[in-house]
Write an enzyme that holds these catalytic residues in place. Structure first.
Site, PDB file in Angstrom:
ATOM      1  N   PRO A  49      50.785  45.128  54.916  1.00 35.90           N
ATOM      2  CA  PRO A  49      50.285  43.694  53.504  1.00 35.90           C
ATOM      3  C   PRO A  49      50.343  42.538  54.278  1.00 35.90           C
ATOM      4  O   PRO A  49      51.196  42.021  54.900  1.00 35.90           O
ATOM      5  CB  PRO A  49      51.335  43.907  52.753  1.00 35.90           C
ATOM      6  N   GLU A  50      49.328  41.863  53.899  1.00 32.91           N
ATOM      7  CA  GLU A  50      49.305  40.831  54.546  1.00 32.91           C
ATOM      8  C   GLU A  50      48.796  39.394  53.200  1.00 32.91           C
ATOM      9  O   GLU A  50      49.436  40.209  52.083  1.00 32.91           O
ATOM     10  CB  GLU A  50      47.296  40.457  55.556  1.00 32.91           C
ATOM     11  N   LYS A  93      53.613  35.655  52.961  1.00 30.36           N
ATOM     12  CA  LYS A  93      53.546  37.358  52.753  1.00 30.36           C
ATOM     13  C   LYS A  93      54.653  37.570  51.755  1.00 30.36           C
ATOM     14  O   LYS A  93      55.092  38.435  50.988  1.00 30.36           O
ATOM     15  CB  LYS A  93      53.614  37.753  54.170  1.00 30.36           C
ATOM     16  N   HIS A 151      58.839  57.184  47.561  1.00 31.28           N
ATOM     17  CA  HIS A 151      58.559  55.393  48.306  1.00 31.28           C
ATOM     18  C   HIS A 151      58.834  54.845  47.500  1.00 31.28           C
ATOM     19  O   HIS A 151      59.114  53.546  47.415  1.00 31.28           O
ATOM     20  CB  HIS A 151      58.063  55.534  49.352  1.00 31.28           C
ATOM     21  N   ARG A 181      59.052  52.332  55.004  1.00 27.61           N
ATOM     22  CA  ARG A 181      59.861  51.760  56.234  1.00 27.61           C
ATOM     23  C   ARG A 181      61.035  50.508  55.746  1.00 27.61           C
ATOM     24  O   ARG A 181      61.651  50.507  56.379  1.00 27.61           O
ATOM     25  CB  ARG A 181      59.538  51.125  56.957  1.00 27.61           C
ATOM     26  N   ARG A 187      50.992  22.309  69.372  1.00 21.76           N
ATOM     27  CA  ARG A 187      51.599  24.015  69.736  1.00 21.76           C
ATOM     28  C   ARG A 187      50.853  24.967  71.224  1.00 21.76           C
ATOM     29  O   ARG A 187      50.402  24.051  71.690  1.00 21.76           O
ATOM     30  CB  ARG A 187      50.545  25.342  68.867  1.00 21.76           C
ATOM     31  N   ARG A 239      51.891  44.539  68.810  1.00 20.06           N
ATOM     32  CA  ARG A 239      50.081  44.938  68.016  1.00 20.06           C
ATOM     33  C   ARG A 239      49.004  44.664  69.057  1.00 20.06           C
ATOM     34  O   ARG A 239      49.188  44.224  70.174  1.00 20.06           O
ATOM     35  CB  ARG A 239      49.963  44.303  66.841  1.00 20.06           C
TER      36      ARG A 239
END
Length: 258
Positions: free
Chosen positions: A2-3, A58, A91, A109, A149, A247
């Site tokens: 989920p984003e 999120k 779940h 999870r 950054r 990822r």
């Protein structure tokens, strides 16, 4: 995983049931609770009513007339509405029961979970390490954040202290729409590229929020990223992939040269 668009969808589900009294709270698996026990969660929320929920990145934040429920969905979480007699899913971890149905927090999870703040001030403090919400950040602020950054673009975009809400799929999709290689150093991006990146982020988020997820469209990277040797939806070049930030990162070597 989920984003931001998924969590915005969960916010809309919850917002449809604000003002209704919470008749019961059932904790089927306390393994999703963080810093709070099942009895404490039940006593804090039973009889209360959810007020207008809001989202930051999120995180889904649900004030309830004093206490504030805070939900993070990790990699496999969701929030959905069900009839009172709907069968349990294995779940389903925590359930809030109302007169005409129930909200269910489902998570396979259990990597993140549920927290409870005493009030909205404490809830905001608990979110204090996050960057601005990716949907709300202004172009000028986006440039300011980028200018301070270092590191590769993909790593920066998925850093929640930079911008809150972008995950693996969104970051790859945004870079593909902007035609910028996700391995590029942020410090090397010029003004035109930063503008393209911001515009792509706005477009991708807008369309993804409409869909409630990053949509798997034939004309988007998501429509081909899971195919072995899948072609770029824009030019047909076989997609490249490698591990970044833990990822799988996918890009087109022709449309997004290094």
């Amino acid at each position: 995983m989920p984003e931001l668009p998924d969590v915005e969808g969960f916010r809309r589900v919850l917002s449809e049931h604000t003002g209704e009294p919470i008749r019961a709270v059932r904790v089927r698996d306390p393994g999703v609770l963080r810093g709070i026990g099942a009895r404490q969660l039940t006593d804090a929320l039973r009889g209360h009513r959810f007020e207008r929920p809001w989202r930051h990145g999120k995180w889904l934040i649900a004030p309830a007339g004093g206490p504030v429920l805070m939900l993070h969905f990790g990699m496999t979480g969701s929030l959905s509405w069900h009839a009172l007699d709907a069968p349990w899913h294995r779940h389903d971890r925590v359930v809030w029961r109302f007169d005409d149905g129930e909200l269910r927090f489902r998570d396979m999870r259990k990597l993140q979970g549920i927290r409870l703040a005493a009030d909205e001030t404490q809830a905001e403090r608990m979110l204090g390490d996050l960057g601005p919400d990716a949907r709300e950040v202004a172009r000028e602020r986006f440039d300011e954040l980028l200018s301070g950054r270092r590191g590769r673009l993909k790593s920066v975009l998925t850093d929640q202290t930079f911008l809150a809400g972008l995950g693996n799929l969104l970051a790859d999709e945004i870079c593909w729409h902007a035609r910028i290689n996700p391995q590029r150093a942020v410090a090397d991006l010029d003004e035109t590229e930063r503008s393209a990146l911001y515009g792509a982020m706005r477009r991708v988020l807008r369309e993804s929020i409409k869909a409630g997820c990053v949509p798997s469209r034939d004309t988007w990277l998501t429509g081909a990223r899971d195919e072995p040797d899948g072609p770029c939806p824009r030019c047909g070049t076989p997609l490249s992939r490698r591990r970044m930030t833990g990822r799988t990162t996918v890009w087109c070597p022709a449309c997004q040269p290094s």
